[in-house]
Design a protein around this motif. Sequence first.
Motif, mmCIF file in Angstrom:
data_model
loop_
_atom_site.group_PDB
_atom_site.id
_atom_site.type_symbol
_atom_site.label_atom_id
_atom_site.label_comp_id
_atom_site.label_asym_id
_atom_site.label_seq_id
_atom_site.Cartn_x
_atom_site.Cartn_y
_atom_site.Cartn_z
ATOM 1 N N LEU A 72 -5.743 8.169 -13.083
ATOM 2 C CA LEU A 72 -6.705 8.243 -14.179
ATOM 3 C C LEU A 72 -7.218 9.674 -14.261
ATOM 4 O O LEU A 72 -7.767 10.197 -13.291
ATOM 5 C CB LEU A 72 -7.864 7.271 -13.941
ATOM 6 C CG LEU A 72 -9.001 7.249 -14.962
ATOM 7 C CD1 LEU A 72 -8.467 6.878 -16.339
ATOM 8 C CD2 LEU A 72 -10.097 6.281 -14.533
ATOM 9 N N SER A 73 -7.033 10.275 -15.418
ATOM 10 C CA SER A 73 -7.499 11.643 -15.638
ATOM 11 C C SER A 73 -8.571 11.623 -16.715
ATOM 12 O O SER A 73 -8.332 11.108 -17.815
ATOM 13 C CB SER A 73 -6.321 12.530 -16.064
ATOM 14 O OG SER A 73 -6.747 13.863 -16.248
ATOM 15 N N VAL A 74 -9.760 12.162 -16.390
ATOM 16 C CA VAL A 74 -10.863 12.191 -17.355
ATOM 17 C C VAL A 74 -11.473 13.576 -17.371
ATOM 18 O O VAL A 74 -11.393 14.322 -16.386
ATOM 19 C CB VAL A 74 -11.940 11.133 -17.043
ATOM 20 C CG1 VAL A 74 -11.354 9.727 -17.052
ATOM 21 C CG2 VAL A 74 -12.630 11.420 -15.734
ATOM 22 N N ASP B 203 -17.312 12.831 -18.579
ATOM 23 C CA ASP B 203 -16.971 11.535 -19.164
ATOM 24 C C ASP B 203 -17.062 10.436 -18.101
ATOM 25 O O ASP B 203 -17.249 10.704 -16.912
ATOM 26 C CB ASP B 203 -15.564 11.568 -19.757
ATOM 27 C CG ASP B 203 -15.501 12.392 -21.029
ATOM 28 O OD1 ASP B 203 -14.377 12.662 -21.502
ATOM 29 O OD2 ASP B 203 -16.581 12.769 -21.549
ATOM 30 N N SER B 204 -16.905 9.197 -18.553
ATOM 31 C CA SER B 204 -16.936 8.054 -17.639
ATOM 32 C C SER B 204 -15.532 7.651 -17.213
ATOM 33 O O SER B 204 -14.555 7.891 -17.934
ATOM 34 C CB SER B 204 -17.622 6.860 -18.311
ATOM 35 O OG SER B 204 -18.972 7.143 -18.584
ATOM 36 N N ALA B 205 -15.450 7.037 -16.045
ATOM 37 C CA ALA B 205 -14.176 6.529 -15.532
ATOM 38 C C ALA B 205 -14.355 5.062 -15.138
ATOM 39 O O ALA B 205 -15.393 4.693 -14.571
ATOM 40 C CB ALA B 205 -13.724 7.339 -14.322
ATOM 41 N N HIS C 107 -17.293 1.600 -12.157
ATOM 42 C CA HIS C 107 -17.650 2.475 -13.263
ATOM 43 C C HIS C 107 -18.320 3.714 -12.696
ATOM 44 O O HIS C 107 -19.298 3.603 -11.942
ATOM 45 C CB HIS C 107 -18.622 1.767 -14.210
ATOM 46 C CG HIS C 107 -18.116 0.448 -14.724
ATOM 47 N ND1 HIS C 107 -17.692 0.273 -16.036
ATOM 48 C CD2 HIS C 107 -17.960 -0.751 -14.110
ATOM 49 C CE1 HIS C 107 -17.297 -0.992 -16.191
ATOM 50 N NE2 HIS C 107 -17.445 -1.630 -15.051
ATOM 51 N N THR D 274 -18.922 12.031 -14.746
ATOM 52 C CA THR D 274 -18.034 12.435 -13.653
ATOM 53 C C THR D 274 -18.142 13.929 -13.347
ATOM 54 O O THR D 274 -18.364 14.766 -14.234
ATOM 55 C CB THR D 274 -16.576 12.084 -13.969
ATOM 56 O OG1 THR D 274 -16.241 12.623 -15.248
ATOM 57 C CG2 THR D 274 -16.371 10.585 -13.962
ATOM 58 N N SER E 212 -13.169 13.644 -7.786
ATOM 59 C CA SER E 212 -11.712 13.610 -7.677
ATOM 60 C C SER E 212 -11.310 13.119 -6.287
ATOM 61 O O SER E 212 -11.711 13.692 -5.278
ATOM 62 C CB SER E 212 -11.109 14.997 -7.924
ATOM 63 O OG SER E 212 -11.310 15.414 -9.257
ATOM 64 N N THR F 87 -6.268 4.149 -6.911
ATOM 65 C CA THR F 87 -6.269 4.887 -8.172
ATOM 66 C C THR F 87 -6.575 6.339 -7.863
ATOM 67 O O THR F 87 -7.603 6.642 -7.249
ATOM 68 C CB THR F 87 -7.332 4.341 -9.140
ATOM 69 O OG1 THR F 87 -7.004 3.001 -9.497
ATOM 70 C CG2 THR F 87 -7.432 5.201 -10.394
ATOM 71 N N LEU G 259 -7.987 9.417 -9.078
ATOM 72 C CA LEU G 259 -8.876 9.886 -10.150
ATOM 73 C C LEU G 259 -8.883 11.414 -10.168
ATOM 74 O O LEU G 259 -9.181 12.062 -9.143
ATOM 75 C CB LEU G 259 -10.293 9.353 -9.934
ATOM 76 C CG LEU G 259 -11.358 9.812 -10.936
ATOM 77 C CD1 LEU G 259 -10.990 9.357 -12.349
ATOM 78 C CD2 LEU G 259 -12.738 9.302 -10.547
ATOM 79 N N ILE H 251 -10.499 14.652 -12.139
ATOM 80 C CA ILE H 251 -11.544 15.110 -13.054
ATOM 81 C C ILE H 251 -11.140 16.488 -13.578
ATOM 82 O O ILE H 251 -11.049 17.457 -12.820
ATOM 83 C CB ILE H 251 -12.914 15.196 -12.353
ATOM 84 C CG1 ILE H 251 -13.247 13.857 -11.667
ATOM 85 C CG2 ILE H 251 -13.993 15.574 -13.372
ATOM 86 C CD1 ILE H 251 -13.271 12.659 -12.588
#
Lengths: 114, 114
Positions: free
Chosen positions: B11-13, B17-19, B76, B80, B85, B108, B110, B112
């Motif tokens: 998951l890249s945000v 932003d929210s993840a 949630h 971020t 990360s 996952t 993550l 950022i």
Amino acid sequence: DAMVIQNPRYQVTQFGKPVTLSCSQTLNHNVMYWYQQKSSQAPKLLFHYYDKDFNNEADTPDNFQSRRPNTSFCFLDIRSPGLGDAAMYLCATSRQWRSYNEQFFGPGTRLTVL
Amino acid sequence: GENVEQHPSTLSVQEGDSAVIKCTYSDSASNYFPWYKQELGKGPQLIIDIRSNVGEKKDQRIAVTLNKTAKHFSLHITETQPEDSAVYFCAASTSGGGADGLTFGKGTHLIIQP
């Protein structure tokens, strides 16, 4: 600081040569666990001790053994390492075996099998 | 035995932003659902957990929701930051994370983006 310590952090062994990984804890927790984590995968429980009572997961190979000589120390013995046993080995502790007790993980030992 | 599915695997945000990371479990007897964060070269660290008698729990920028009927739970992270990360693992246990250990999802990663 109270913690879970694993030694060594990196271990290299030869195919078929026995190896021992160690874990110690200063938390005085009753339960100690060993997990195997292969690259990019989830940790998988191998076995755990509640005090001196040993509990083996059904699918843990016989090649993996464990010893817990006292509350503070727990060892993982791999009798004849194969290439497929290369992984990160994580030790964890929890205060009690009853519900809702956080598991505290050590930093892991990365095992390489040549 | 218990089976935990976790999505997405990566998951890249954008920073700020929210993840959201989602997990489903198979054993309706599971009663404890922790989330762990694993940074490179370190063992997993508990960031938040929820029991089966609670639908939602929040701790600053992190929240977890549980839907027992649907057998899924989510993490949630709001606002971020780069230090978020890491690899995040969900887990489930029928014994409150105690004697029977934890069944982990596959994790996952993550990322950022600044």
